[in-house]
Design a protein around this motif. Structure first.
Motif, short mmCIF file in Angstrom:
data_model
loop_
_atom_site.label_atom_id
_atom_site.label_comp_id
_atom_site.label_asym_id
_atom_site.label_seq_id
_atom_site.Cartn_x
_atom_site.Cartn_y
_atom_site.Cartn_z
N ASP A 284 -30.60 -6.10 8.68
CA ASP A 284 -32.00 -5.77 9.01
C ASP A 284 -32.35 -4.47 8.29
O ASP A 284 -31.45 -3.75 7.86
CB ASP A 284 -32.17 -5.60 10.53
N ASP A 285 -33.64 -4.19 8.18
CA ASP A 285 -34.02 -2.93 7.53
C ASP A 285 -33.70 -1.75 8.44
O ASP A 285 -33.06 -0.78 8.04
CB ASP A 285 -35.50 -2.92 7.09
N ILE A 286 -34.15 -1.87 9.69
CA ILE A 286 -34.01 -0.75 10.64
C ILE A 286 -33.26 -1.24 11.87
O ILE A 286 -33.50 -2.34 12.36
CB ILE A 286 -35.43 -0.29 11.09
N ILE A 287 -32.36 -0.41 12.39
CA ILE A 287 -31.89 -0.64 13.77
C ILE A 287 -32.34 0.58 14.56
O ILE A 287 -31.95 1.71 14.26
CB ILE A 287 -30.37 -0.79 13.88
N ALA A 288 -33.19 0.35 15.54
CA ALA A 288 -33.70 1.45 16.36
C ALA A 288 -32.98 1.42 17.71
O ALA A 288 -31.91 2.00 17.86
CB ALA A 288 -35.21 1.35 16.49
N THR A 289 -33.51 0.67 18.66
CA THR A 289 -32.86 0.60 19.98
C THR A 289 -31.69 -0.39 19.97
O THR A 289 -30.89 -0.41 20.91
CB THR A 289 -33.86 0.11 21.05
N GLY A 290 -31.64 -1.23 18.95
CA GLY A 290 -30.57 -2.22 18.87
C GLY A 290 -30.92 -3.53 19.57
O GLY A 290 -30.15 -4.49 19.50
N GLY A 291 -32.09 -3.60 20.20
CA GLY A 291 -32.47 -4.79 20.96
C GLY A 291 -32.47 -6.06 20.11
O GLY A 291 -31.92 -7.10 20.53
N THR A 292 -33.04 -5.99 18.93
CA THR A 292 -33.12 -7.15 18.03
C THR A 292 -31.71 -7.62 17.68
O THR A 292 -31.40 -8.82 17.70
CB THR A 292 -33.85 -6.74 16.72
N HIS B 145 -40.72 -0.30 5.79
CA HIS B 145 -40.94 -1.34 6.79
C HIS B 145 -42.03 -2.34 6.37
O HIS B 145 -41.85 -3.54 6.54
CB HIS B 145 -41.28 -0.71 8.13
N ARG C 89 -43.81 2.82 10.31
CA ARG C 89 -43.98 1.59 11.10
C ARG C 89 -45.38 1.46 11.69
O ARG C 89 -45.73 0.42 12.22
CB ARG C 89 -42.91 1.50 12.19
C1 R5P Z 1 -38.70 -5.03 12.98
O1 R5P Z 1 -39.57 -5.66 12.43
C2 R5P Z 1 -37.62 -4.34 12.24
O2 R5P Z 1 -37.25 -5.03 11.09
C3 R5P Z 1 -36.42 -4.15 13.11
O3 R5P Z 1 -35.94 -5.43 13.48
C4 R5P Z 1 -36.76 -3.36 14.32
O4 R5P Z 1 -37.38 -2.15 13.97
C5 R5P Z 1 -35.51 -3.08 15.12
O5 R5P Z 1 -35.86 -2.44 16.32
P1 R5P Z 1 -34.86 -2.44 17.55
O6 R5P Z 1 -33.52 -2.01 17.05
O7 R5P Z 1 -35.47 -1.47 18.49
O8 R5P Z 1 -34.85 -3.84 18.09
#
Ligand code: R5P
Length: 304
Positions: free
Chosen positions: A230-238, A125, A91
């Motif tokens: 989505d590609d990634i779920i990190a903190t889940g905020g999005t 990413h 990222r």
């Molecule tokens: C952002 O561009 C990625 O596609 C994900 O939406 C992002 O990495 C998700 O991050 P988080 O879960 O912390 O909102």
């Protein structure tokens, strides 16, 4: 021959089974001072595929990957393929602020320097990260695997009325790919600036290429079974933000899909708390949500 690093044991075993290839164990442990020991026993064939994601703990998993690749080359392998379903540090592909390290570039250089001849990853990413590799580098999509899973397991069985939702415009390509496979509608959520201090996330028209982001399509998700991708779920905020909007606009159910379930900082709890029924991730990273296996997709790429 397939070798699975500590982070991708089940995936490696399933890929080997899928291909009818030998799986070779790696002996790895820590010395009392914390340094890594690694040993690969037996004769080394000309071609070897190493499968190892480099998610948390990133530095540990990366070092193990580098040790395996370099050791295989040293022991006589002519061609080593590095399959890194989730590439950590991808990222940071540029300097967002002056002086920052371009981590993705350094990791790519390390993998190449260790001796990898080919690099394969899933839904990286930013596609431009592949350019940091001076070897053949492939970005494979997990969408067929995810779409196939939800189609068989939920959509067909429960005869529901699905719509695939991208939580932002960047993920719209994933939503389109999945909708195409399933044969349903898709749309994306868009952040609209209504004024200097007012931002609103909206549902853009269904199948509206480019979308009319100034209007809200209130009926787009009403009564539907929404699947966010989505590609990634990190903190889940999005995702939490997306769930709230979909509920507000009348979605009947909301399920959440992703390729890489990092799920840090109580991300999963917050997503369920927001009203998601299920989180469906792949086994690019091991978590409770890793329901979709990438084994078949990796085997298909390796067969080619
Ligand atoms: C952002 O561009 C990625 O596609 C994900 O939406 C992002 O990495 C998700 O991050 P988080 O879960 O912390 O909102």
């Amino acid at each position: 021959m397939i070798i699975g690093g500590s982070a991708s044991q089940d995936l490696a075993a399933h890929v080997a089974r899928e291909l009818g290839e030998e799986i070779r164990y790696v002996e790895t442990r820590k010395f009392p001072d914390g340094e890594r020991y690694l040993r690969i026993d037996g004769a080394i064939p000309e071609e070897v595929t190493v499968i190892q994601s480099t998610g948390y703990p990133q530095d540990e998993n990366l070092m193990e990957l580098l040790f395996i690749i370099a050791n295989l080359k040293d022991l006589g392998a002519k061609k080593v393929r590095a399959v890194v379903p989730y590439m950590g540090y991808a990222r940071q592909e540029k300097r967002f602020n002056p002086g920052e390290t371009i981590s993705a570039k350094i990791i790519a250089n390390l993998i190449v320097s260790a001796g990898a001849d080919e690099f394969i990853t899933f839904n990286i990413h930013e596609e431009c990260v592949l350019n940091f590799f001076s070897i053949d580098a492939q970005n494979v999509s997990a969408m067929p695997a995810i779409a196939g899973y939800i189609n068989k397991k939920y959509i067909k069985k429960e005869k529901n009325d699905p719509i695939i939702i991208a939580p932002d415009k960047g993920a719209y390509g994933f939503a389109r790919e999945m909708a195409e496979i399933i044969g349903c509608d898709c749309t994306y959520l868009s952040k609209v600036r209504l004024g200097p201090d007012k931002v609103e996330t909206r549902i853009v028209d269904v199948r509206c290429e480019g979308g009319d982001e100034s209007t809200v399509n209130v009926d787009a998700v009403k009564g539907k079974n929404a699947f966010i991708i989505d590609d990634i779920i990190a903190t889940g905020g999005t995702i939490v933000n997306a769930i709230n909007i979909l509920k507000q606009y009348g979605a009947k159910t909301v399920d959440v899909c992703c390729v890489h379930p990092i799920l840090t900082n109580n991300g999963a709890t917050r997503i369920y708390e927001a009203g998601a029924d299920k989180i469906i991730g792949t086994n690019s990273l091991s978590s409770d949500t890793s329901r979709v296996s990438l084994a078949q997709s990796i085997a298909d790429v390796l067969r080619k």
